[in-house]
Design an enzyme around this catalytic site. Structure first.
Site, PDB file in Angstrom:
ATOM      1  N   GLY A  11       0.999  -1.358   0.338  1.00 54.18           N
ATOM      2  CA  GLY A  11      -0.178  -0.251   0.062  1.00 54.18           C
ATOM      3  C   GLY A  11       0.867   0.720  -0.040  1.00 54.18           C
ATOM      4  O   GLY A  11       0.850   2.127   0.533  1.00 54.18           O
ATOM      5  N   ALA A  12       2.085   1.601  -0.747  1.00 53.87           N
ATOM      6  CA  ALA A  12       2.663   2.779  -1.315  1.00 53.87           C
ATOM      7  C   ALA A  12       2.934   3.543  -1.409  1.00 53.87           C
ATOM      8  O   ALA A  12       3.581   4.173  -2.114  1.00 53.87           O
ATOM      9  CB  ALA A  12       4.512   1.445  -0.763  1.00 53.87           C
ATOM     10  N   ARG A  14       0.388   6.187  -1.844  1.00 52.04           N
ATOM     11  CA  ARG A  14      -0.058   7.102  -1.032  1.00 52.04           C
ATOM     12  C   ARG A  14       0.516   7.307   0.426  1.00 52.04           C
ATOM     13  O   ARG A  14       0.379   6.307   1.367  1.00 52.04           O
ATOM     14  CB  ARG A  14      -0.363   7.596  -1.699  1.00 52.04           C
ATOM     15  CG  ARG A  14      -2.197   6.963  -1.011  1.00 52.04           C
ATOM     16  CD  ARG A  14      -3.488   6.827  -1.735  1.00 52.04           C
ATOM     17  NE  ARG A  14      -4.168   6.344  -1.286  1.00 52.04           N
ATOM     18  CZ  ARG A  14      -5.897   6.021  -1.677  1.00 52.04           C
ATOM     19  NH1 ARG A  14      -5.938   7.190  -2.395  1.00 52.04           N
ATOM     20  NH2 ARG A  14      -7.208   5.263  -0.567  1.00 52.04           N
ATOM     21  N   ASN A  88       1.315  -2.720   5.066  1.00 47.95           N
ATOM     22  CA  ASN A  88       0.510  -1.187   5.522  1.00 47.95           C
ATOM     23  C   ASN A  88      -0.494  -1.200   4.646  1.00 47.95           C
ATOM     24  O   ASN A  88      -1.856  -0.286   5.463  1.00 47.95           O
ATOM     25  CB  ASN A  88       1.687   0.263   4.769  1.00 47.95           C
ATOM     26  CG  ASN A  88       0.794   2.039   4.978  1.00 47.95           C
ATOM     27  OD1 ASN A  88       0.628   2.346   5.618  1.00 47.95           O
ATOM     28  ND2 ASN A  88       0.574   1.765   3.249  1.00 47.95           N
ATOM     29  N   SER A 147      -3.505   0.427  14.922  1.00 49.53           N
ATOM     30  CA  SER A 147      -4.378   1.706  15.099  1.00 49.53           C
ATOM     31  C   SER A 147      -4.470   1.785  16.288  1.00 49.53           C
ATOM     32  O   SER A 147      -4.917  -0.087  16.842  1.00 49.53           O
ATOM     33  CB  SER A 147      -5.014   1.361  14.311  1.00 49.53           C
ATOM     34  OG  SER A 147      -5.928   2.727  14.505  1.00 49.53           O
ATOM     35  N   TYR A 162     -13.244  -2.379  10.911  1.00 49.99           N
ATOM     36  CA  TYR A 162     -12.151  -1.868  11.080  1.00 49.99           C
ATOM     37  C   TYR A 162     -11.182  -2.198  12.407  1.00 49.99           C
ATOM     38  O   TYR A 162     -10.438  -2.763  12.722  1.00 49.99           O
ATOM     39  CB  TYR A 162     -11.963  -0.114  10.941  1.00 49.99           C
ATOM     40  CG  TYR A 162     -10.270   0.422  10.447  1.00 49.99           C
ATOM     41  CD1 TYR A 162      -9.587  -0.438   9.311  1.00 49.99           C
ATOM     42  CD2 TYR A 162      -9.673   1.100  12.000  1.00 49.99           C
ATOM     43  CE1 TYR A 162      -8.351   0.199   9.925  1.00 49.99           C
ATOM     44  CE2 TYR A 162      -8.275   1.458  11.649  1.00 49.99           C
ATOM     45  CZ  TYR A 162      -7.966   1.153  10.997  1.00 49.99           C
ATOM     46  OH  TYR A 162      -6.606   1.796  10.828  1.00 49.99           O
ATOM     47  N   LYS A 166      -8.502  -4.526  13.802  1.00 50.17           N
ATOM     48  CA  LYS A 166      -6.646  -4.288  13.685  1.00 50.17           C
ATOM     49  C   LYS A 166      -6.675  -4.861  15.160  1.00 50.17           C
ATOM     50  O   LYS A 166      -5.125  -5.188  15.511  1.00 50.17           O
ATOM     51  CB  LYS A 166      -6.973  -2.744  13.424  1.00 50.17           C
ATOM     52  CG  LYS A 166      -6.284  -1.652  12.877  1.00 50.17           C
ATOM     53  CD  LYS A 166      -5.870  -2.612  11.806  1.00 50.17           C
ATOM     54  CE  LYS A 166      -5.564  -1.280  10.143  1.00 50.17           C
ATOM     55  NZ  LYS A 166      -4.390  -1.755   9.758  1.00 50.17           N
TER      56      LYS A 166
END
Length: 240
Positions: A11-12, A14, A88, A147, A162, A166
């Site tokens: 997921g790199a 942005r 990520n 998170s 979510y 996590k």
């Protein structure tokens, strides 16, 4: 680090992922940017190149077994090995069209499954793809972007899928680190980047992407006597 290390960041293209890749490249780490969209991956590489930083892009969808296998094979081919994995990639789907966050009583099972497939199972796919080689090499750093919303010690309402994903990612961090307790120099940790100004975090977040990436980069480049099996924010351990 004594040797030139190599990293794969999922997921790199942005936000925090791109900033992690940027900071690793600044430290001389050979860095592959995982990107679902190849064009966005190449655009991110070009952005780093404009700053004098070298990186490569690999097409990667952590929700797809074949994509994970292909991306890891490509990164290995380019670098010889993968020393650092930063998980990520993540999604937050817990809002209806009007912006109202989901609750346990109304979140759709589809939303939960989609979220877990990326945020938790996606990280597991990546770890299974790289850990055997890390064990064989006697070196590895795995950083899972978690998170505070996944902290059981401070669990709140809403954003059910979510939060669950996590919390489960943190469980994966702990069990994987425990599995490898006798494996020399392979370290697995979770990080909470804080509330960061990204597309997901929104404009009201109080942390910059540089601040959000700092602890992840620290964990990705830990010395041999660094911690494993922990949860960190601002380079300090926090409660699970």
């Amino acid at each position: 680090m004594a040797d030139t290390r190599s990293a794969l960041v999922t997921g790199a293209t942005r936000g925090i992922g791109l900033e992690i890749a940027r900071q690793l490249a600044r430290q001389g780490v050979l860095t592959a940017l995982g990107a679902r969209d190849e064009q966005k991956g190449e655009a991110a590489v070009a952005e780093l190149a404009g700053e004098g930083l070298e990186a490569v892009a690999v097409q990667l969808d952590v929700a797809e077994d074949a994509s994970v296998k292909s991306a890891v094979e490509k990164a290995r081919h380019l670098f010889g090995r993968i020393d650092i994995l930063v998980n990520n990639a993540g999604i937050l789907l817990d809002r209806d069209p009007s912006g109202v966050a989901s609750r346990a009583a109304d979140v759709s099972i589809e939303t939960v499954l989609q979220t877990f497939n990326v945020n938790t199972v996606g990280a597991l796919r990546m770890m299974q793809a790289v850990l055997p080689d890390m064990q064989a090499e006697g070196y590895g750093r795995v950083v899972n972007l978690s998170s505070g919303m996944g902290q059981l010690s401070d669990m709140g309402a809403e954003f059910t899928a979510y939060r669950m994903s996590k919390a489960a990612l943190n469980a994966l961090t702990r069990t994987a680190a425990a599995d490898l307790v006798d494996t020399e120099n392979v370290k697995i940790n979770s990080v909470c980047p804080g509330w960061v100004q990204t597309d997901m975090g929104g404009p009201n977040a109080h942390r910059s992407v540089s601040e959000g990436a700092d602890t992840a980069v620290w964990l990705a480049t830990l010395d041999d006597d660094g911690p494993t099996g922990g949860f960190f924010r601002d380079r300090k351990p926090i409660a699970w």
